[in-house]
Design a protein around this motif. Structure first.
Motif, short mmCIF file in Angstrom:
data_model
loop_
_atom_site.label_atom_id
_atom_site.label_comp_id
_atom_site.label_asym_id
_atom_site.label_seq_id
_atom_site.Cartn_x
_atom_site.Cartn_y
_atom_site.Cartn_z
N GLU A 117 -12.52 -23.96 11.36
CA GLU A 117 -12.42 -25.09 12.05
C GLU A 117 -12.42 -26.33 11.55
N LYS A 118 -12.86 -26.36 10.23
CA LYS A 118 -12.86 -27.55 9.46
C LYS A 118 -11.54 -27.89 8.90
N PRO A 119 -11.34 -29.27 8.65
CA PRO A 119 -10.12 -29.55 7.91
C PRO A 119 -9.74 -29.06 6.53
N ASN A 120 -10.79 -28.94 5.94
CA ASN A 120 -10.71 -28.27 4.46
C ASN A 120 -11.76 -27.06 4.32
N PRO A 121 -11.18 -25.73 4.97
CA PRO A 121 -12.09 -24.91 4.95
C PRO A 121 -12.34 -24.35 3.40
N ARG A 122 -13.66 -23.92 3.42
CA ARG A 122 -13.91 -23.06 2.14
C ARG A 122 -13.73 -21.51 2.27
N PRO A 123 -13.26 -21.01 1.25
CA PRO A 123 -13.11 -19.46 1.38
C PRO A 123 -14.44 -18.69 1.41
N VAL A 124 -14.60 -17.86 2.37
CA VAL A 124 -15.74 -17.14 2.41
C VAL A 124 -15.54 -15.81 1.91
N VAL A 125 -16.33 -15.06 0.86
CA VAL A 125 -16.11 -13.90 0.22
C VAL A 125 -17.30 -13.34 0.41
N MET A 126 -17.12 -11.95 1.12
CA MET A 126 -18.14 -10.93 0.89
C MET A 126 -18.40 -10.11 -0.22
N VAL A 127 -19.43 -10.31 -0.86
CA VAL A 127 -19.52 -9.45 -2.33
C VAL A 127 -20.46 -8.14 -1.94
N SER A 128 -20.13 -7.11 -2.52
CA SER A 128 -20.88 -5.88 -1.85
C SER A 128 -20.19 -4.73 -2.98
N LYS A 129 -21.11 -4.01 -3.42
CA LYS A 129 -20.89 -2.71 -4.31
C LYS A 129 -20.55 -1.44 -3.27
N ASP A 130 -20.66 -1.42 -1.97
CA ASP A 130 -20.39 -0.55 -1.21
C ASP A 130 -18.83 -0.50 -0.69
N THR A 131 -18.21 0.54 -1.06
CA THR A 131 -16.60 0.53 -0.59
C THR A 131 -16.27 0.12 0.62
N LEU A 132 -17.18 1.11 1.52
CA LEU A 132 -16.86 0.87 2.75
C LEU A 132 -17.29 -0.42 3.55
N VAL A 133 -18.25 -1.10 3.08
CA VAL A 133 -18.57 -2.38 3.59
C VAL A 133 -17.32 -3.34 3.19
N ARG A 134 -16.95 -3.24 2.05
CA ARG A 134 -15.53 -4.15 1.60
C ARG A 134 -14.40 -3.85 2.40
N ILE A 135 -14.10 -2.33 2.77
CA ILE A 135 -13.05 -2.12 3.57
C ILE A 135 -13.43 -2.82 5.07
N LYS A 136 -14.42 -2.71 5.58
CA LYS A 136 -14.87 -3.33 6.85
C LYS A 136 -14.61 -4.78 6.90
N ALA A 137 -14.83 -5.35 5.80
CA ALA A 137 -14.57 -6.60 5.77
C ALA A 137 -13.35 -7.12 5.66
N ASP A 138 -12.41 -6.23 5.05
CA ASP A 138 -11.06 -6.55 5.08
C ASP A 138 -10.14 -6.12 6.41
N VAL A 139 -10.86 -5.26 7.25
CA VAL A 139 -10.45 -4.97 8.51
C VAL A 139 -10.52 -6.35 9.36
N LEU A 140 -11.99 -7.05 9.08
CA LEU A 140 -12.12 -8.07 9.89
C LEU A 140 -11.35 -9.39 9.39
N GLY A 141 -10.40 -9.35 8.53
CA GLY A 141 -9.82 -10.39 7.66
C GLY A 141 -10.39 -11.24 6.95
N LEU A 142 -11.69 -10.60 6.48
CA LEU A 142 -12.48 -11.30 5.19
C LEU A 142 -12.22 -11.04 3.96
#
Length: 443
Positions: A117-142
């Motif tokens: 919602e900001k004019p210059n949005p910063r990228p938000v990165v989910m950092v995890s060593k859990d493969t399924l957490v990274r997959i879930k983040a990808d599903v959510l568009g993260l």
């Protein structure tokens, strides 16, 4: 552009210093992560140690300001314990269950939507060593990524301990004439490590070849000093096994690492070399064999009996190899032999911490299941006149927070490869049986 990194619990449990690894970006730790760390800090293992360390670090940082408002880090970035973005409402449409992983993802998702919602949005990165957490983040568009800072080396680039080099036949003839070669005569674009092996092959395509070893100062290539005679009934069946025996039986190399798939002969060769050095040559006072107590699959729980009886299921692979070397015929014979000798000790690594071990031939089996901190603790136990051999397969790890690129065995291989007191070989060809080799390759 600066980024926002949301850290999963497993990142901090793997590397408590991870909060300092993101340069000038903002590091966010969801509040639920602190609760998960609190649940681990009473553990009497590596996870408990790391949980206590991150707790102390966070307490020290708390003195610089309020963590929920954000504090500056030495790298130029900032650290924040997040309380205001924990709403689970937006995530429930996709993942309804309120698990800890989902609550951590909710923090990242809420940050992401707020930034958009900001004019210059910063990228938000989910950092995890859990493969399924990274997959879930990808599903959510993260955007999601593994924590890679703790990786020692990418597996394809891991040090093998030997090289195959194509050379002009005159170079090979020169070696056989003078029994040595200067490394400079190979005109390589990279240096060779001390005690690294070289297989010279004729660039013209003939069968002419030579097997050489770099000397301790890394400047000369010399022939192997050992013959190919069997030791304790065990002989080298391929070039890599011969290289391994060369390192194992060289008293000038106090630390040796052997890696390879199941069935390549790591443990059997090392035990044979250890028995020769302890029982035949009397170079060392004792043969100490240890391995970490890390289960493959579901833990079998507490075991009855004295310490030796409790350890027997974990140490059975060692006993299997000893029974083969001593050619025992009946059950229980190996215990009588070991009791009679008195110079062979089989232990769990649990009992090594705090000891000083001089004048012994030490074998650490399954070392790939040790963390960098644990391997440092073990190698620093080695006393004057001892030799330590670390064995394992970086591709077969049962530890939940380690992988092929971040375990303690890989760490030692890469850190010690340029030292003139160490040697390493990767065994590639299975010799246990044709079936075992196929299983290692296909399964």
């Amino acid at each position: 552009m600066k980024k926002i990194f949301v850290l999963d619990t497993n990142v901090l449990l793997q590397d408590p210093n991870a909060i300092y690894a993101f340069e000038d970006n903002e590091v966010v730790i969801p509040a639920i992560v602190l609760e998960e760390i609190d649940n681990k800090k009473r553990n009497a293992d590596e996870l408990g140690r790391n949980a206590r360390q991150i707790s102390r670090m966070m307490d020290g940082l708390r003195c610089q300001g309020r963590l929920y408002e954000g504090i500056d880090l030495p790298s130029g970035g900032s650290l924040k314990v997040e309380l205001n973005h924990r709403s689970f409402a937006k995530l429930q449409e996709t993942f309804a269950e309120g698990t800890n992983d989902n609550r951590i993802l909710a923090v990242a998702l809420n940050y992401h939507m707020e930034e958009q919602e900001k004019p210059n949005p910063r990228p938000v990165v989910m950092v995890s060593k859990d493969t399924l957490v990274r997959i879930k983040a990808d599903v959510l568009g993260l955007t999601a990524q593994d924590y890679l800072t703790d990786r020692i080396v990418n597996m394809p680039d891991m040090y093998m301990g030997y090289l195959t080099i194509l050379a002009h036949p005159s170079v090979i003839d020169e070696f056989y004439t003078y029994r040595y070669l200067n490394v400079s005569s190979l005109h390589l674009a990279y240096p060779l490590n001390p005690h690294e092996f070289v297989i010279l092959k004729d660039e013209m395509g003939t069968s002419k070849s030579a097997l050489l070893k770099v000397n301790a100062d890394g400047k000369k290539l010399e022939p192997l000093f050992l013959s190919n005679d069997p030791i304790w009934g065990i002989g080298a069946r391929n070039a890599q096994q011969r290289m391994a025996l060369e390192l194992l039986l060289n008293d000038e190399i106090p630390i040796v690492t052997l890696t390879g798939k199941a069935g390549t002969g790591k443990t059997l060769l090392t035990l044979a070399a250890g028995l020769m050095k302890v029982e035949d040559e009397r170079k060392y006072k004792k043969l100490l064999i240890a391995r970490p107590v890390v289960p493959m699959g579901k833990d079998i729980g507490y075991l009855p009996g004295e310490k030796e009886e409790k350890l027997r299921p974990w140490m059975q692979p060692i006993y299997d190899n000893l029974e083969y070397l001593f050619d025992t015929k009946k059950a229980g014979d190996i215990e009588k032999i070991l009791a009679g000798l008195g110079s062979i000790q089989v232990e769990a690594l649990t009992y090594i911490r705090g000891r000083s071990i001089p004048g012994q031939f030490i074998i650490i089996d399954e070392a790939q299941n040790l963390s960098k901190h644990e391997i440092k603790t073990i190698v620093s136990r080695v006393g004057e006149g001892s030799k330590i051999v670390l064995l394992g397969d970086p591709e077969q790890i049962d530890h939940p927070y380690l992988d092929a690129s971040s375990n303690g065995l890989t760490y030692v291989v890469e850190r010690f490869k340029a030292q003139n007191i160490s040697g390493h070989i990767t065994l590639e060809r299975g010799e246990r049986s044709h079936l075992a080799q196929l299983a290692a390759d296909l399964l």
